[in-house]
Write a protein that holds these residues in place. Structure first.
Motif, mmCIF file in Angstrom:
data_model
loop_
_atom_site.group_PDB
_atom_site.id
_atom_site.type_symbol
_atom_site.label_atom_id
_atom_site.label_comp_id
_atom_site.label_asym_id
_atom_site.label_seq_id
_atom_site.Cartn_x
_atom_site.Cartn_y
_atom_site.Cartn_z
ATOM 1 N N ILE A 47 103.455 109.213 66.998
ATOM 2 C CA ILE A 47 103.381 110.117 68.156
ATOM 3 C C ILE A 47 104.751 110.275 68.802
ATOM 4 O O ILE A 47 105.185 111.392 69.115
ATOM 5 C CB ILE A 47 102.335 109.616 69.180
ATOM 6 C CG1 ILE A 47 100.927 109.695 68.591
ATOM 7 C CG2 ILE A 47 102.435 110.387 70.491
ATOM 8 C CD1 ILE A 47 100.420 111.095 68.316
ATOM 9 N N VAL A 48 105.472 109.170 68.983
ATOM 10 C CA VAL A 48 106.801 109.231 69.607
ATOM 11 C C VAL A 48 107.752 110.073 68.757
ATOM 12 O O VAL A 48 108.469 110.931 69.276
ATOM 13 C CB VAL A 48 107.374 107.817 69.832
ATOM 14 C CG1 VAL A 48 108.840 107.871 70.224
ATOM 15 C CG2 VAL A 48 106.574 107.078 70.893
ATOM 16 N N ASN A 49 107.752 109.859 67.445
ATOM 17 C CA ASN A 49 108.666 110.591 66.563
ATOM 18 C C ASN A 49 108.334 112.077 66.458
ATOM 19 O O ASN A 49 109.232 112.912 66.431
ATOM 20 C CB ASN A 49 108.668 109.971 65.162
ATOM 21 C CG ASN A 49 109.317 108.611 65.138
ATOM 22 O OD1 ASN A 49 110.119 108.277 66.005
ATOM 23 N ND2 ASN A 49 108.962 107.812 64.157
ATOM 24 N N GLU A 50 107.047 112.415 66.413
ATOM 25 C CA GLU A 50 106.665 113.814 66.221
ATOM 26 C C GLU A 50 106.702 114.633 67.508
ATOM 27 O O GLU A 50 106.978 115.825 67.471
ATOM 28 C CB GLU A 50 105.282 113.901 65.593
ATOM 29 C CG GLU A 50 105.292 113.476 64.140
ATOM 30 C CD GLU A 50 103.981 113.781 63.439
ATOM 31 O OE1 GLU A 50 103.239 114.669 63.892
ATOM 32 O OE2 GLU A 50 103.723 113.110 62.425
ATOM 33 N N TYR A 51 106.400 114.008 68.646
ATOM 34 C CA TYR A 51 106.263 114.771 69.890
ATOM 35 C C TYR A 51 107.285 114.394 70.952
ATOM 36 O O TYR A 51 107.307 114.990 72.021
ATOM 37 C CB TYR A 51 104.835 114.628 70.438
ATOM 38 C CG TYR A 51 103.841 115.109 69.430
ATOM 39 C CD1 TYR A 51 103.648 116.466 69.222
ATOM 40 C CD2 TYR A 51 103.138 114.211 68.635
ATOM 41 C CE1 TYR A 51 102.770 116.914 68.260
ATOM 42 C CE2 TYR A 51 102.259 114.655 67.675
ATOM 43 C CZ TYR A 51 102.079 116.010 67.488
ATOM 44 O OH TYR A 51 101.216 116.458 66.525
ATOM 45 N N GLU A 52 108.102 113.383 70.665
ATOM 46 C CA GLU A 52 109.160 112.948 71.578
ATOM 47 C C GLU A 52 108.639 112.752 72.997
ATOM 48 O O GLU A 52 109.214 113.220 73.969
ATOM 49 C CB GLU A 52 110.326 113.930 71.548
ATOM 50 C CG GLU A 52 110.954 114.033 70.179
ATOM 51 C CD GLU A 52 112.040 115.073 70.084
ATOM 52 O OE1 GLU A 52 112.224 115.859 71.040
ATOM 53 O OE2 GLU A 52 112.704 115.104 69.045
ATOM 54 N N THR A 53 107.516 112.059 73.089
ATOM 55 C CA THR A 53 106.891 111.791 74.370
ATOM 56 C C THR A 53 106.284 110.398 74.358
ATOM 57 O O THR A 53 106.044 109.832 73.296
ATOM 58 C CB THR A 53 105.804 112.844 74.691
ATOM 59 O OG1 THR A 53 105.339 112.627 76.012
ATOM 60 C CG2 THR A 53 104.645 112.780 73.725
ATOM 61 N N PHE A 54 106.054 109.860 75.539
ATOM 62 C CA PHE A 54 105.426 108.553 75.650
ATOM 63 C C PHE A 54 103.958 108.686 75.270
ATOM 64 O O PHE A 54 103.253 109.534 75.806
ATOM 65 C CB PHE A 54 105.572 108.041 77.087
ATOM 66 C CG PHE A 54 105.146 106.623 77.250
ATOM 67 C CD1 PHE A 54 105.975 105.592 76.855
ATOM 68 C CD2 PHE A 54 103.913 106.313 77.782
ATOM 69 C CE1 PHE A 54 105.586 104.276 76.992
ATOM 70 C CE2 PHE A 54 103.504 105.001 77.933
ATOM 71 C CZ PHE A 54 104.347 103.979 77.529
#
Length: 84
Positions: A47-54
């Motif tokens: 999730i962090v890598n694909e959406y650059e969000t917490f």
């Protein structure tokens, strides 16, 4: 691996390939990965890598645990890791 998409503006899951592609272009959707205890760190990293969000981490309710499997190993899922 399959990431479940939910269009929270329209409050529905996409039904066609065209709707999925439209959501992918706008990034206006909620992605969820079902994960067991062993693979929760991989789901968070995805999730962090694909959406650059917490990421959001939520435990699955007891009644849903029986039918929900981890998307990495097919053991019973314990967590939902999402981008929103």
């Amino acid at each position: 691996m399959w990431i479940t998409c939910f269009d929270y503006k329209k409050q529905k899951y996409p039904q066609t390939k065209k709707e999925i592609n439209e959501l992918n272009r706008t990034k206006e959707f909620m992605s969820m990965i079902y994960s067991c205890e062993e693979h929760v760190d991989i789901a968070i990293d995805t999730i962090v890598n694909e959406y650059e969000t917490f990421p959001s981490l939520e435990k699955i309710d007891e009644e849903k645990k029986l039918s929900t499997t981890c998307e990495y190993c097919k053991n019973n899922a314990i967590y939902i890791v999402a981008n929103k």
